[in-house]
Scaffold this motif. Structure first.
Motif, PDB file in Angstrom:
ATOM      1  N   VAL A 170      -8.274 -18.123   4.280  1.00 17.60           N
ATOM      2  CA  VAL A 170      -7.550 -16.850   4.429  1.00 17.60           C
ATOM      3  C   VAL A 170      -7.120 -16.347   3.048  1.00 17.60           C
ATOM      4  N   LEU A 171      -6.577 -17.258   2.237  1.00 14.29           N
ATOM      5  CA  LEU A 171      -6.106 -16.870   0.904  1.00 14.29           C
ATOM      6  C   LEU A 171      -7.267 -16.447   0.002  1.00 14.29           C
ATOM      7  N   ASN A 172      -8.382 -17.173   0.106  1.00  9.56           N
ATOM      8  CA  ASN A 172      -9.576 -16.780  -0.664  1.00  9.56           C
ATOM      9  C   ASN A 172     -10.057 -15.391  -0.260  1.00  9.56           C
TER      10      ASN A 172
ATOM     11  N   VAL B 232      -5.220  -2.622  -0.666  1.00 10.35           N
ATOM     12  CA  VAL B 232      -5.401  -2.407   0.770  1.00 10.35           C
ATOM     13  C   VAL B 232      -4.353  -1.391   1.214  1.00 10.35           C
ATOM     14  N   ASP B 233      -4.771  -0.364   1.948  1.00  3.41           N
ATOM     15  CA  ASP B 233      -3.806   0.608   2.480  1.00  3.41           C
ATOM     16  C   ASP B 233      -3.314   0.180   3.855  1.00  3.41           C
ATOM     17  N   ILE B 234      -4.266  -0.264   4.685  1.00  4.36           N
ATOM     18  CA  ILE B 234      -3.906  -0.588   6.073  1.00  4.36           C
ATOM     19  C   ILE B 234      -4.513  -1.946   6.440  1.00  4.36           C
ATOM     20  N   LEU B 235      -3.657  -2.851   6.879  1.00  2.00           N
ATOM     21  CA  LEU B 235      -4.137  -4.160   7.349  1.00  2.00           C
ATOM     22  C   LEU B 235      -3.932  -4.215   8.855  1.00  2.00           C
ATOM     23  N   ILE B 236      -5.022  -4.422   9.586  1.00  2.00           N
ATOM     24  CA  ILE B 236      -4.908  -4.539  11.044  1.00  2.00           C
ATOM     25  C   ILE B 236      -5.134  -5.994  11.437  1.00  2.00           C
ATOM     26  N   ASN B 237      -4.046  -6.681  11.711  1.00  2.00           N
ATOM     27  CA  ASN B 237      -4.097  -8.079  12.148  1.00  2.00           C
ATOM     28  C   ASN B 237      -4.427  -8.080  13.635  1.00  2.00           C
ATOM     29  N   ASN B 238      -5.719  -8.137  13.930  1.00  2.00           N
ATOM     30  CA  ASN B 238      -6.162  -8.005  15.323  1.00  2.00           C
ATOM     31  C   ASN B 238      -6.666  -9.316  15.929  1.00  2.00           C
ATOM     32  N   ALA B 239      -7.335 -10.138  15.135  1.00  2.00           N
ATOM     33  CA  ALA B 239      -8.014 -11.318  15.693  1.00  2.00           C
ATOM     34  C   ALA B 239      -7.034 -12.198  16.464  1.00  2.00           C
ATOM     35  N   GLY B 240      -7.548 -12.820  17.507  1.00  2.81           N
ATOM     36  CA  GLY B 240      -6.682 -13.720  18.270  1.00  2.81           C
ATOM     37  C   GLY B 240      -7.441 -14.437  19.375  1.00  2.81           C
ATOM     38  N   ILE B 241      -6.804 -15.482  19.878  1.00  4.39           N
ATOM     39  CA  ILE B 241      -7.373 -16.169  21.043  1.00  4.39           C
ATOM     40  C   ILE B 241      -6.284 -16.332  22.090  1.00  4.39           C
ATOM     41  N   SER B 242      -6.736 -16.471  23.339  1.00  6.38           N
ATOM     42  CA  SER B 242      -5.761 -16.680  24.407  1.00  6.38           C
ATOM     43  C   SER B 242      -5.820 -18.131  24.887  1.00  6.38           C
ATOM     44  N   PHE B 243      -5.010 -18.416  25.887  1.00  5.60           N
ATOM     45  CA  PHE B 243      -4.844 -19.797  26.344  1.00  5.60           C
ATOM     46  C   PHE B 243      -4.597 -19.811  27.849  1.00  5.60           C
ATOM     47  N   ARG B 244      -5.148 -20.802  28.514  1.00  2.00           N
ATOM     48  CA  ARG B 244      -4.881 -21.012  29.945  1.00  2.00           C
ATOM     49  C   ARG B 244      -4.571 -22.484  30.158  1.00  2.00           C
ATOM     50  N   GLY B 245      -3.397 -22.804  30.701  1.00  3.89           N
ATOM     51  CA  GLY B 245      -3.127 -24.209  31.006  1.00  3.89           C
ATOM     52  C   GLY B 245      -1.665 -24.468  31.310  1.00  3.89           C
ATOM     53  N   THR B 246      -1.430 -25.617  31.909  1.00  2.07           N
ATOM     54  CA  THR B 246      -0.042 -26.023  32.171  1.00  2.07           C
ATOM     55  C   THR B 246       0.511 -26.698  30.914  1.00  2.07           C
ATOM     56  N   ILE B 247       1.801 -26.527  30.682  1.00  2.00           N
ATOM     57  CA  ILE B 247       2.424 -27.111  29.496  1.00  2.00           C
ATOM     58  C   ILE B 247       2.308 -28.635  29.529  1.00  2.00           C
TER      59      ILE B 247
ATOM     60  N   TYR C 256      -0.787 -16.664  14.794  1.00  2.00           N
ATOM     61  CA  TYR C 256       0.450 -16.449  14.039  1.00  2.00           C
ATOM     62  C   TYR C 256       0.305 -16.815  12.561  1.00  2.00           C
ATOM     63  N   PHE C 257       0.003 -18.106  12.258  1.00  2.00           N
ATOM     64  CA  PHE C 257       0.005 -18.514  10.838  1.00  2.00           C
ATOM     65  C   PHE C 257      -1.100 -17.817  10.036  1.00  2.00           C
ATOM     66  N   GLY C 258      -2.276 -17.650  10.643  1.00  2.00           N
ATOM     67  CA  GLY C 258      -3.379 -16.964   9.940  1.00  2.00           C
ATOM     68  C   GLY C 258      -2.995 -15.532   9.564  1.00  2.00           C
ATOM     69  N   PRO C 259      -2.588 -14.733  10.583  1.00  2.43           N
ATOM     70  CA  PRO C 259      -2.201 -13.345  10.260  1.00  2.43           C
ATOM     71  C   PRO C 259      -1.041 -13.256   9.264  1.00  2.43           C
ATOM     72  N   ILE C 260      -0.053 -14.165   9.375  1.00  2.00           N
ATOM     73  CA  ILE C 260       1.070 -14.012   8.425  1.00  2.00           C
ATOM     74  C   ILE C 260       0.642 -14.470   7.019  1.00  2.00           C
ATOM     75  N   ALA C 261      -0.288 -15.424   6.951  1.00  2.00           N
ATOM     76  CA  ALA C 261      -0.794 -15.851   5.628  1.00  2.00           C
ATOM     77  C   ALA C 261      -1.530 -14.689   4.957  1.00  2.00           C
ATOM     78  N   LEU C 262      -2.368 -13.998   5.732  1.00  2.00           N
ATOM     79  CA  LEU C 262      -3.115 -12.854   5.187  1.00  2.00           C
ATOM     80  C   LEU C 262      -2.147 -11.741   4.766  1.00  2.00           C
ATOM     81  N   THR C 263      -1.163 -11.491   5.618  1.00  6.61           N
ATOM     82  CA  THR C 263      -0.164 -10.450   5.323  1.00  6.61           C
ATOM     83  C   THR C 263       0.586 -10.779   4.030  1.00  6.61           C
ATOM     84  N   LYS C 264       1.046 -12.047   3.924  1.00  2.00           N
ATOM     85  CA  LYS C 264       1.811 -12.447   2.723  1.00  2.00           C
ATOM     86  C   LYS C 264       0.947 -12.344   1.467  1.00  2.00           C
TER      87      LYS C 264
END
Ligand SMILES: NC(=O)C1=CN([C@@H]2O[C@H](COP(=O)(O)OP(=O)(O)OC[C@H]3O[C@@H](n4cnc5c(N)ncnc54)[C@H](OP(=O)(O)O)[C@@H]3O)[C@@H](O)[C@H]2O)C=CC1
Ligand SMILES: CCCCCCCCCCCCCCCC(=O)OCC(=O)COP(=O)(O)O
Length: 309
Positions: A106-108, A120-135, A151-159
């Protein structure tokens, strides 16, 4: 001559006229802003990210398309070059391949984007995955995988991109969250947690960077017709592989992408883009939390029973 025809009606039409001119000027400013903007879209290889790429390309933006699959990114660049339903966009999109769950890549990627495009003028943090399951059945590694991606990927890119935006006193950061950033529904723990964290992080960011003229928009969609449920990860880490009915019947990704484009153009702070039931669920959670919790517990029992039978 009565009061209505001499005062009320001219006042009404006058106000409507001023409002129409104001909206037109707003629209023209938005078009100009988007036309030359450098726009980074993560998760551009499918679903909402792909449609955002098309919408911003049509608006004339200089795109940086991010994804894990270089072939799919190449195909998208090709598809964009043949799009005809818009004014000519002469900017060839730049592609960057990285995995959001791997901080180093991500940093590279951020470094490469800044090196290649300068800013960069506009960063669109869109990528993601969902989850199905019992805790109770879900391994911590699965929780971590979802948090890393959403969460960590998008905030790393943002930072990584933020200092350059602060230096220029210009930038717009978009987080594609979910209705599940505002309410938690059973059997989605890791996903809902990652989206609640997203909402919280970007709300903090918005407050911190307003003084540098940087905008932050959190978009919270309801169900969208994409591969999200097919690609969802399950309790044991395997792919869910089912197209859920709600997803299949959701809004189209193109519709939601237009909402994202307009939200950016109008510098909105947040947008809930969902049908009636998810929207009501958000209000119910805040106004009558006990009722909401009862509904969720009933839903959990029902879903469990259906799965067991
Ligand atoms: N569909 C829905 O009902 C809703 C979706 N959302 C949100 O919209 C966003 C887009 O999802 P959507 O288009 O629906 O789903 P898709 O599965 O169609 O797209 C997800 C995108 O994220 C990318 N991605 C997944 N994991 C990683 C990773 N580790 N590193 C880099 N990229 C990754 C995928 O890339 P690849 O092709 O390589 O897998 C793909 O491009 C997500 O944040 C999702 O939570 C919010 C509310 C509702
Ligand atoms: C006053 C009457 C109120 C009625 C409220 C009923 C409450 C019923 C609960 C409905 C839950 C809606 C959940 C919506 C979730 C949603 O839109 O999520 C979007 C996603 O991110 C989808 O991801 P997923 O992987 O879960 O498909």
């Amino acid at each position: 001559m009565d009061f209505t025809s001499t005062v009320i009606i001219p006042l009404l039409f006058g106000s409507l006229g001023i409002f129409a001119v104001f909206r037109l000027l707003q629209w023209m400013r938005m078009r100009a802003y988007l036309q030359e903007a450098v726009v980074v879209v993560t998760g551009a290889t499918s679903g909402l990210g792909k449609e955002c790429a098309k919408a911003f390309h049509a608006a004339g933006s200089k795109l940086v398309l991010c994804g894990r699959d270089s072939e799919k990114l190449k195909d998208l660049v090709q598809e964009l070059s043949t799009m005809t339903n818009h004014r000519k966009n002469t900017h060839k999109p730049h592609t960057v391949v990285f995995d959001l769950s791997d901080t180093k890549t991500v940093l590279n990627a951020a470094e490469e984007i800044l090196k290649y495009l300068g800013h960069v003028d506009i960063l669109i943090n869109n990528a993601g995955i969902s989850f199905r399951g019992t805790i109770v059945d879900t391994g911590l590694d699965v929780d971590k995988k979802v948090m890393e991606t959403n969460y960590f990927g998008p905030i790393a890119l943002t930072k990584a991109l933020l200092p350059s935006m602060i230096k220029r006193r210009q930038g717009h950061i978009v987080a594609i969250s979910s209705v599940q950033g505002k309410i938690s529904i059973p059997f989605r723990s890791a996903y809902a947690a990652s989206k609640h964290a997203t909402q919280a992080f970007f709300d903090c960011l918005r407050a911190e960077v307003e003084q540098y003229d940087i905008d932050v928009t959190v978009v919270s969609p309801g169900y969208i017709q994409t591969n999200l449920s097919l690609n969802a990860v399950t309790a044991d880490g395997s792919r869910y592989g089912v197209m859920d009915k709600n997803t299949a019947e959701g809004q189209t990704a193109a519709e939601v992408a237009q909402v994202v484009l307009n939200a950016v153009g109008q510098k909105k702070k947040e947008v809930l883009v969902a049908g009636l039931t998810p929207s009501l669920a958000v209000y119910l959670r805040n106004i009558f939390p006990r009722l909401f919790f009862t509904l969720m517990a009933t839903r959990a029992k029902k879903e469990r029973k259906a799965k067991d039978s």
